[in-house]
Motif scaffolding. Structure first.
Motif, short mmCIF file in Angstrom:
data_model
loop_
_atom_site.label_atom_id
_atom_site.label_comp_id
_atom_site.label_asym_id
_atom_site.label_seq_id
_atom_site.Cartn_x
_atom_site.Cartn_y
_atom_site.Cartn_z
N MET A 147 55.95 33.12 -9.19
CA MET A 147 55.55 31.99 -10.02
C MET A 147 55.49 32.38 -11.49
O MET A 147 55.96 31.66 -12.37
CB MET A 147 54.18 31.47 -9.57
N ALA A 148 54.92 33.57 -11.76
CA ALA A 148 54.82 34.03 -13.14
C ALA A 148 56.20 34.26 -13.75
O ALA A 148 56.47 33.85 -14.88
CB ALA A 148 54.01 35.33 -13.18
N ASN A 149 57.09 34.91 -13.00
CA ASN A 149 58.43 35.17 -13.53
C ASN A 149 59.22 33.89 -13.74
O ASN A 149 59.95 33.75 -14.73
CB ASN A 149 59.18 36.11 -12.58
N ILE A 150 59.08 32.95 -12.82
CA ILE A 150 59.79 31.68 -12.96
C ILE A 150 59.25 30.90 -14.14
O ILE A 150 60.01 30.33 -14.95
CB ILE A 150 59.69 30.87 -11.65
N SER A 151 57.93 30.84 -14.28
CA SER A 151 57.32 30.11 -15.39
C SER A 151 57.79 30.68 -16.73
O SER A 151 58.09 29.94 -17.67
CB SER A 151 55.80 30.17 -15.30
N PHE A 152 57.85 32.01 -16.79
CA PHE A 152 58.30 32.66 -18.03
C PHE A 152 59.76 32.32 -18.31
O PHE A 152 60.13 32.00 -19.45
CB PHE A 152 58.11 34.16 -17.92
N SER A 153 60.60 32.36 -17.29
CA SER A 153 62.03 32.04 -17.47
C SER A 153 62.22 30.60 -17.88
O SER A 153 63.06 30.28 -18.74
CB SER A 153 62.80 32.34 -16.19
N CYS A 154 61.45 29.71 -17.27
CA CYS A 154 61.58 28.28 -17.58
C CYS A 154 61.08 27.94 -18.97
O CYS A 154 61.44 26.89 -19.53
CB CYS A 154 60.84 27.45 -16.54
N SER A 155 60.24 28.79 -19.54
CA SER A 155 59.71 28.51 -20.87
C SER A 155 60.63 28.97 -21.98
O SER A 155 60.43 28.64 -23.15
CB SER A 155 58.34 29.20 -21.04
N GLY A 156 61.66 29.75 -21.63
CA GLY A 156 62.57 30.27 -22.63
C GLY A 156 63.90 29.53 -22.64
O GLY A 156 64.26 28.85 -21.68
N SER A 157 64.63 29.67 -23.73
CA SER A 157 65.94 29.03 -23.85
C SER A 157 67.05 30.03 -24.16
O SER A 157 68.19 29.64 -24.36
CB SER A 157 65.91 27.96 -24.96
N ASP A 158 66.72 31.31 -24.20
CA ASP A 158 67.73 32.33 -24.45
C ASP A 158 68.59 32.52 -23.20
O ASP A 158 68.27 32.04 -22.12
CB ASP A 158 67.08 33.65 -24.86
N SER A 159 69.67 33.25 -23.34
CA SER A 159 70.64 33.39 -22.25
C SER A 159 70.03 34.09 -21.04
O SER A 159 70.31 33.71 -19.89
CB SER A 159 71.88 34.16 -22.72
N ASN A 160 69.17 35.08 -21.27
CA ASN A 160 68.58 35.79 -20.13
C ASN A 160 67.61 34.89 -19.37
O ASN A 160 67.58 34.92 -18.13
CB ASN A 160 67.85 37.04 -20.61
N SER A 161 66.83 34.09 -20.07
CA SER A 161 65.91 33.16 -19.41
C SER A 161 66.67 32.16 -18.55
O SER A 161 66.30 31.88 -17.41
CB SER A 161 65.04 32.42 -20.44
N LEU A 162 67.74 31.60 -19.11
CA LEU A 162 68.54 30.63 -18.37
C LEU A 162 69.20 31.29 -17.15
O LEU A 162 69.28 30.68 -16.07
CB LEU A 162 69.61 30.03 -19.28
N ARG A 163 69.66 32.53 -17.33
CA ARG A 163 70.29 33.24 -16.21
C ARG A 163 69.28 33.48 -15.09
O ARG A 163 69.56 33.23 -13.92
CB ARG A 163 70.86 34.57 -16.70
N MET A 164 68.09 33.95 -15.45
CA MET A 164 67.08 34.25 -14.44
C MET A 164 66.55 32.98 -13.78
O MET A 164 66.24 32.99 -12.58
CB MET A 164 65.95 35.07 -15.03
N LYS A 165 66.46 31.90 -14.52
CA LYS A 165 66.05 30.65 -13.91
C LYS A 165 67.03 30.26 -12.81
O LYS A 165 66.63 29.83 -11.72
CB LYS A 165 65.97 29.54 -14.96
N SER A 166 68.33 30.42 -13.07
CA SER A 166 69.34 30.11 -12.08
C SER A 166 69.25 31.05 -10.88
O SER A 166 69.36 30.62 -9.72
CB SER A 166 70.74 30.21 -12.72
#
Length: 220
Positions: A147-166
């Protein structure tokens, strides 16, 4: 455990919980571990424990369960990332907790330690998930970690955040099945409200997903 009783006990133990928190923060800082681009790793630990604060009442039977849960949340990456051994963690846990509580807490940490592997799939294979399913409170703490990792990824807009969200979205059906032991024992429970919080982060239109039959958040 009733939410009100859970929250009241947390308040009573606030000083000890803060000591555990500071100890875990200092441990990860000592090995120069960061989170995201440049955040201290304690930022992630605090996010994990926030999930425990929000939903931990659902997995605790009694007050004695609470502190091992918090210790497990703060120390869950200590073997994997901070050069600790099982015995190291046990020694620290005994400084804060009674003997049986220290054992429960250390088992959570051990269960959440990834296996050796060259790839993400090898590090989190069936043996890893089996250990989580067989350890009291480990499925819930792992859920809070995700949950923590997903929340952090969903809060970002950089390429790594978008990649990890996927990545996280693609993994969720398998992940939920892999950590769920399907036992009638609340110590192994995956609270529905916690699962739905993750779903809200990952899914832009839940009705659209339901129409397609992609309903991992209810079918786990």
């Amino acid at each position: 455990m009733e939410r009100q009783k859970f929250e009241s006990y947390i308040q009573q133990q606030a000083g000890l919980i803060e000591q555990i928190r500071q100890s875990a923060h200092q441990l990860h800082a000592s090995v120069n571990q960061t989170y995201g681009d440049d955040l201290p790793y304690g930022f992630h630990l605090d996010m994990v424990v926030q999930g425990i604060r929000d939903f931990g009442h659902s997995v605790c039977d009694e007050e004695a369960d609470v502190l091992p849960l918090f210790f497990g949340g703060y120390y869950h990456d200590s073997i994997e990332d901070a050069r600790q051994t099982y015995n190291d963690v046990m020694k620290v846990a005994r400084n804060f907790l009674a003997e049986e509580q220290a054992y429960v807490a250390t088992e959570i940490v051990y269960a959440l330690t990834n296996d050796k592997g060259r790839t993400r799939a090898e590090r989190a294979g069936e043996n890893y998930y089996k250990g989580i399913r067989e350890t009291p409170f480990a499925p819930f703490v792992k859920l809070c970690d995700r949950m923590a990792n997903i929340s952090f990824s969903c809060s970002g807009s950089d390429s790594n955040s978008l990649r990890m969200k996927s990545v996280y979205k693609d993994e969720m059906p398998h992940f939920m099945q892999a950590i769920n032991p399907h036992l009638d024992d609340r110590r192994f429970a995956l609270p529905k409200d916690a699962v739905l919080r993750i779903a809200e982060c990952l899914i832009d239109d839940m009705e659209r997903e339901e129409r397609k039959g992609i309903v991992w958040w209810t079918g786990y």
